[in-house]
Motif scaffolding. Structure first.
Motif, PDB file in Angstrom:
ATOM      1  N   LYS A  40      18.140 -57.445  35.152  1.00 44.45           N
ATOM      2  CA  LYS A  40      18.749 -58.156  36.270  1.00 44.45           C
ATOM      3  C   LYS A  40      18.029 -57.832  37.575  1.00 44.45           C
ATOM      4  CE  LYS A  40      23.410 -58.439  34.282  1.00 44.45           C
ATOM      5  NZ  LYS A  40      24.833 -58.090  34.477  1.00 44.45           N
ATOM      6  N   LEU A  41      18.002 -58.796  38.463  1.00 47.11           N
ATOM      7  CA  LEU A  41      17.453 -58.574  39.794  1.00 47.11           C
ATOM      8  C   LEU A  41      18.302 -57.565  40.553  1.00 47.11           C
ATOM      9  CD1 LEU A  41      16.697 -62.257  40.838  1.00 47.11           C
ATOM     10  CD2 LEU A  41      15.002 -60.439  40.632  1.00 47.11           C
ATOM     11  N   THR A  42      17.634 -56.646  41.224  1.00 45.24           N
ATOM     12  CA  THR A  42      18.360 -55.696  42.056  1.00 45.24           C
ATOM     13  C   THR A  42      18.757 -56.367  43.371  1.00 45.24           C
ATOM     14  OG1 THR A  42      16.368 -54.876  43.164  1.00 45.24           O
ATOM     15  CG2 THR A  42      16.997 -53.810  41.078  1.00 45.24           C
ATOM     16  N   ALA A  43      19.672 -55.735  44.083  1.00 41.61           N
ATOM     17  CA  ALA A  43      20.072 -56.257  45.393  1.00 41.61           C
ATOM     18  C   ALA A  43      18.873 -56.297  46.339  1.00 41.61           C
ATOM     19  CB  ALA A  43      21.194 -55.392  45.970  1.00 41.61           C
ATOM     20  N   TYR A  44      17.994 -55.275  46.252  1.00 38.61           N
ATOM     21  CA  TYR A  44      16.792 -55.238  47.090  1.00 38.61           C
ATOM     22  C   TYR A  44      15.894 -56.428  46.789  1.00 38.61           C
ATOM     23  CZ  TYR A  44      12.131 -53.760  48.624  1.00 38.61           C
ATOM     24  OH  TYR A  44      10.880 -53.711  49.192  1.00 38.61           O
ATOM     25  N   GLU A  45      15.706 -56.724  45.494  1.00 37.46           N
ATOM     26  CA  GLU A  45      14.846 -57.840  45.115  1.00 37.46           C
ATOM     27  C   GLU A  45      15.430 -59.170  45.598  1.00 37.46           C
ATOM     28  OE1 GLU A  45      12.535 -57.180  41.085  1.00 37.46           O
ATOM     29  OE2 GLU A  45      14.627 -56.619  40.856  1.00 37.46           O
ATOM     30  N   ARG A  46      16.739 -59.329  45.491  1.00 37.87           N
ATOM     31  CA  ARG A  46      17.351 -60.578  45.935  1.00 37.87           C
ATOM     32  C   ARG A  46      17.219 -60.739  47.453  1.00 37.87           C
ATOM     33  NH1 ARG A  46      22.419 -62.471  42.243  1.00 37.87           N
ATOM     34  NH2 ARG A  46      21.504 -64.454  42.870  1.00 37.87           N
ATOM     35  N   ARG A  47      17.311 -59.623  48.174  1.00 38.45           N
ATOM     36  CA  ARG A  47      17.119 -59.695  49.630  1.00 38.45           C
ATOM     37  C   ARG A  47      15.681 -60.100  49.957  1.00 38.45           C
ATOM     38  NH1 ARG A  47      20.136 -54.851  49.616  1.00 38.45           N
ATOM     39  NH2 ARG A  47      18.230 -53.636  49.976  1.00 38.45           N
ATOM     40  N   GLN A  48      14.720 -59.524  49.218  1.00 38.96           N
ATOM     41  CA  GLN A  48      13.320 -59.851  49.472  1.00 38.96           C
ATOM     42  C   GLN A  48      13.031 -61.325  49.160  1.00 38.96           C
ATOM     43  OE1 GLN A  48      10.836 -57.970  50.869  1.00 38.96           O
ATOM     44  NE2 GLN A  48      12.506 -56.549  51.303  1.00 38.96           N
ATOM     45  N   LEU A  49      13.561 -61.824  48.052  1.00 44.85           N
ATOM     46  CA  LEU A  49      13.354 -63.227  47.705  1.00 44.85           C
ATOM     47  C   LEU A  49      14.027 -64.157  48.709  1.00 44.85           C
ATOM     48  CD1 LEU A  49      13.707 -63.139  43.816  1.00 44.85           C
ATOM     49  CD2 LEU A  49      11.658 -63.679  45.112  1.00 44.85           C
ATOM     50  N   ALA A  50      15.121 -63.682  49.311  1.00 44.57           N
ATOM     51  CA  ALA A  50      15.810 -64.492  50.318  1.00 44.57           C
ATOM     52  C   ALA A  50      14.978 -64.636  51.588  1.00 44.57           C
ATOM     53  CB  ALA A  50      17.170 -63.874  50.645  1.00 44.57           C
ATOM     54  N   ARG A  51      13.990 -63.739  51.793  1.00 42.65           N
ATOM     55  CA  ARG A  51      13.114 -63.828  52.963  1.00 42.65           C
ATOM     56  C   ARG A  51      12.075 -64.938  52.814  1.00 42.65           C
ATOM     57  NH1 ARG A  51       9.691 -59.358  53.576  1.00 42.65           N
ATOM     58  NH2 ARG A  51       9.153 -60.309  55.576  1.00 42.65           N
ATOM     59  N   VAL A  52      11.859 -65.387  51.594  1.00 38.74           N
ATOM     60  CA  VAL A  52      10.866 -66.433  51.364  1.00 38.74           C
ATOM     61  C   VAL A  52      11.378 -67.735  51.975  1.00 38.74           C
ATOM     62  CG1 VAL A  52       9.633 -67.756  49.611  1.00 38.74           C
ATOM     63  CG2 VAL A  52      10.099 -65.317  49.248  1.00 38.74           C
ATOM     64  N   PRO A  53      10.603 -68.382  52.836  1.00 37.75           N
ATOM     65  CA  PRO A  53      11.085 -69.605  53.482  1.00 37.75           C
ATOM     66  C   PRO A  53      11.423 -70.673  52.454  1.00 37.75           C
ATOM     67  CG  PRO A  53       8.711 -69.343  53.804  1.00 37.75           C
ATOM     68  CD  PRO A  53       9.211 -68.060  53.229  1.00 37.75           C
ATOM     69  N   TYR A  54      12.555 -71.343  52.684  1.00 40.54           N
ATOM     70  CA  TYR A  54      13.006 -72.351  51.717  1.00 40.54           C
ATOM     71  C   TYR A  54      13.825 -73.410  52.423  1.00 40.54           C
ATOM     72  CZ  TYR A  54      15.623 -74.594  47.990  1.00 40.54           C
ATOM     73  OH  TYR A  54      16.185 -75.531  47.158  1.00 40.54           O
ATOM     74  N   SER A  55      13.506 -74.641  52.141  1.00 45.49           N
ATOM     75  CA  SER A  55      14.287 -75.791  52.589  1.00 45.49           C
ATOM     76  C   SER A  55      14.501 -76.684  51.387  1.00 45.49           C
ATOM     77  CB  SER A  55      13.550 -76.552  53.698  1.00 45.49           C
ATOM     78  OG  SER A  55      14.051 -77.867  53.832  1.00 45.49           O
ATOM     79  N   GLU A  56      15.751 -76.926  51.056  1.00 42.08           N
ATOM     80  CA  GLU A  56      16.031 -77.757  49.882  1.00 42.08           C
ATOM     81  C   GLU A  56      15.457 -79.158  50.047  1.00 42.08           C
ATOM     82  OE1 GLU A  56      19.837 -79.605  47.507  1.00 42.08           O
ATOM     83  OE2 GLU A  56      19.923 -77.513  48.154  1.00 42.08           O
ATOM     84  N   ALA A  57      15.578 -79.713  51.251  1.00 38.76           N
ATOM     85  CA  ALA A  57      15.056 -81.065  51.481  1.00 38.76           C
ATOM     86  C   ALA A  57      13.547 -81.115  51.288  1.00 38.76           C
ATOM     87  CB  ALA A  57      15.437 -81.529  52.885  1.00 38.76           C
ATOM     88  N   LYS A  58      12.837 -80.118  51.854  1.00 38.52           N
ATOM     89  CA  LYS A  58      11.382 -80.086  51.714  1.00 38.52           C
ATOM     90  C   LYS A  58      10.973 -79.824  50.268  1.00 38.52           C
ATOM     91  CE  LYS A  58      10.297 -78.603  56.441  1.00 38.52           C
ATOM     92  NZ  LYS A  58       9.728 -77.511  57.278  1.00 38.52           N
ATOM     93  N   TYR A  59      11.739 -78.981  49.586  1.00 40.75           N
ATOM     94  CA  TYR A  59      11.424 -78.657  48.199  1.00 40.75           C
ATOM     95  C   TYR A  59      11.585 -79.899  47.318  1.00 40.75           C
ATOM     96  CZ  TYR A  59      11.316 -75.861  43.890  1.00 40.75           C
ATOM     97  OH  TYR A  59      11.003 -75.323  42.665  1.00 40.75           O
ATOM     98  N   LYS A  60      12.657 -80.643  47.507  1.00 43.92           N
ATOM     99  CA  LYS A  60      12.860 -81.871  46.733  1.00 43.92           C
ATOM    100  C   LYS A  60      11.762 -82.893  47.038  1.00 43.92           C
ATOM    101  CE  LYS A  60      17.187 -82.594  47.925  1.00 43.92           C
ATOM    102  NZ  LYS A  60      18.541 -83.208  47.980  1.00 43.92           N
ATOM    103  N   LYS A  61      11.357 -82.969  48.303  1.00 42.96           N
ATOM    104  CA  LYS A  61      10.291 -83.908  48.674  1.00 42.96           C
ATOM    105  C   LYS A  61       8.976 -83.503  48.043  1.00 42.96           C
ATOM    106  CE  LYS A  61       8.058 -86.052  52.682  1.00 42.96           C
ATOM    107  NZ  LYS A  61       7.980 -86.103  54.164  1.00 42.96           N
ATOM    108  N   LEU A  62       8.687 -82.180  48.050  1.00 38.39           N
ATOM    109  CA  LEU A  62       7.456 -81.683  47.437  1.00 38.39           C
ATOM    110  C   LEU A  62       7.398 -82.048  45.960  1.00 38.39           C
ATOM    111  CD1 LEU A  62       4.872 -79.830  47.583  1.00 38.39           C
ATOM    112  CD2 LEU A  62       6.392 -77.942  46.938  1.00 38.39           C
TER     113      LEU A  62
END
Length: 482
Positions: free
Chosen positions: A280-302
């Motif tokens: 399982k992902l650790t809390a630290y890993e989930r926090r780090q992945l949350a730092r990755v820029p993400y936009s659902e609209a842009k992701y769907k368009k991509l």
């Protein structure tokens, strides 16, 4: 920082050491060389990209050999020691720094591949795939990002050291293969045969990506892969659907129902035991992945999709890099030609891959899936399951000293705090480095999300390419100190 020749540490001024002064002067000299030679570096990359080094197509075997020779000769031109090894397939090129290794200096490997994906469909390219074309700050060509441009950046960093008479703080060996895109085993045998010579303190690979210029990335985990093909056969030949349809089960329909049972409505894989070994992902890993820029609209368009779908309880970034998958890669049944042909097909088949995460075992997963498919096969069908290629997942501590040195180098080059990534794809050779050479691999990708790897109009962002050279120049000092 440095102010008028004084370093301030915890409020107390101390004069910088001679070593610090020398390092600052050396790095300034390296940066000047890299900046001054920008246009030449790009011109040389263009020359490298002109080779149609498509490993999957035998018509390009001569191009593969010529590309390997060009790379070796180019490295020799600025003082490195190349060798071209014949293998059972395409050549392997090694490139070593000039001074002999000794026990007191660290030694690192740099891995890359000069082979590229087939460029088809050619009609979807805006410019010919092997006629590199500049548009804005992007250089378009097959192999620009995957992987010629990425490992070429490391070569140019070493050139800067040699041409400015700046001492490299470590010894380096480049290993550049020609079969990465076809899953060749030649490099595995090469590592086993030369593991004493290739003994090292770590491996650096730039064959992954970063979210954008403001988020350089260290990839610390890769998903593994397990492949298989399943075939259902009903009647011993195609049948007239008007005469026989309705009295026999259609293999295409039976296979569709069978595969549909493998994923539940929550996006989870419906297979007993499939998730047993998932770390399982650790809390630290989930926090780090949350730092990755993400936009659902842009992701769907991509991606060109109307809506996203994935395993519930996880973000899209987690789903695509840190959770296992079950994917149908291809479906085949019945008539595929122009117009219609009214038949009940004799058979239907599907190609399937699973992306796996630490600590899943590909062979165990293949056995589980094959057993489940056979158990769910209806009595009207004969089933064949053919197991295919597999690669283990990989993970390295993102907080170890060499990882921290890598992050420091990324920040120095890009001017922004790096992010930690898990990569959804697989790089099987990384696991072989761990098994054969007993070392960790540090993945410092220089590809952007829109670089179109494996697609038409592949490109590399030249700003990323140049910053990648500067990152590499910093990297060898930081790794050696670590």
């Amino acid at each position: 920082g440095i102010l008028h020749g004084i370093i301030w540490r915890q409020g107390e001024p101390t004069r910088p050491s001679c070593l610090s002064k020398r390092r600052l002067l050396s790095m300034k000299q390296l940066k000047k060389y890299i900046d001054t030679n920008r246009q030449r570096f790009i011109a040389e990359l263009i020359e490298y990209l002109r080779f149609p080094s498509v490993s999957a197509q035998s018509a390009h075997n001569k191009d593969m050999a010529a590309c390997a020779r060009w790379l070796a000769n180019h490295a020799r031109s600025f003082g490195l020691k190349p060798r071209v090894y014949k293998s059972g397939g395409h050549p392997i090129v090694t490139i070593a720094t000039p001074r002999k290794r000794n026990s007191t200096r660290p030694h690192f490997l740099v891995y890359g591949h000069y082979d590229v994906q087939p460029p088809e469909p050619l009609e979807l390219w805006d410019s010919p795939p092997f006629e590199p074309t500049l548009r804005g700050r992007n250089l378009f060509a097959r192999g620009a990002s995957d992987n010629k441009g990425q490992h070429f950046a490391h070569l140019k960093a070493v050139e800067a050291y040699l041409k400015t008479d700046t001492e490299l703080p470590c010894d380096l060996t480049f290993v550049v293969e020609g079969e990465e895109e076809v899953g060749g085993e030649a490099l595995v045998g090469f590592l086993k045969q030369n593991k004493r010579e290739l003994k090292c303190d770590g491996v650096v690979v730039s064959d992954t990506g970063m979210p954008d210029l403001k988020h350089p990335a260290l990839t610390y985990a890769l998903r593994g892969v397990a492949a298989l093909e399943v075939k259902l056969t009903g009647p011993d030949r195609d049948l007239h659907s008007g005469i026989y349809g309705g009295s026999v089960e259609n293999p295409a329909m039976a296979l569709s129902k069978l595969l549909g049972r493998m994923i539940n409505k929550n996006g989870s894989i419906n297979l007993p035991g499939f998730y047993d070994d998932v770390v399982k992902l650790t809390a630290y890993e989930r926090r780090q992945l949350a730092r990755v820029p993400y936009s659902e609209a842009k992701y769907k368009k991509l991606l060109g999709v109307k809506a996203l779908f994935g395993e519930k309880g996880f973000t899209p970034n987690e789903q695509r890099c840190a959770r296992p998958t079950f994917e149908i890669n291809g479906l085949t049944s019945g008539y595929q030609g122009e117009g219609s042909k009214t038949i009940v097909p004799s058979s239907a088949s599907a190609k399937i891959t699973m992306r796996l995460v630490p600590n899943q075992n590909p062979q165990k997963i293949l056995r589980l899936v094959a057993r489940q498919l056979k158990a769910l096969c209806p009595p009207t069908m004969r089933i064949e399951v053919e197991l295919g290629h597999a690669a283990d997942p990989y993970i390295v501590s993102p907080t170890g000293p060499l990882a921290k040195a890598s992050l420091k180098s990324l920040k120095a080059a890009f001017g922004h705090e790096p992010v930690l990534l898990r990569e959804g794809g697989s790089i099987p050779i990384v696991e072989h480095f761990a098994r054969i050479l007993k070392v960790n691999t540090y993945l410092l990708g220089l590809a952007l999300p829109d670089d179109n790897l494996h697609s038409p109009n592949e490109k590399i962002d030249l700003e990323v390419f140049m910053r990648g050279i500067w990152m590499s120049a910093n990297l060898w000092t930081n790794l050696a100190e670590a």
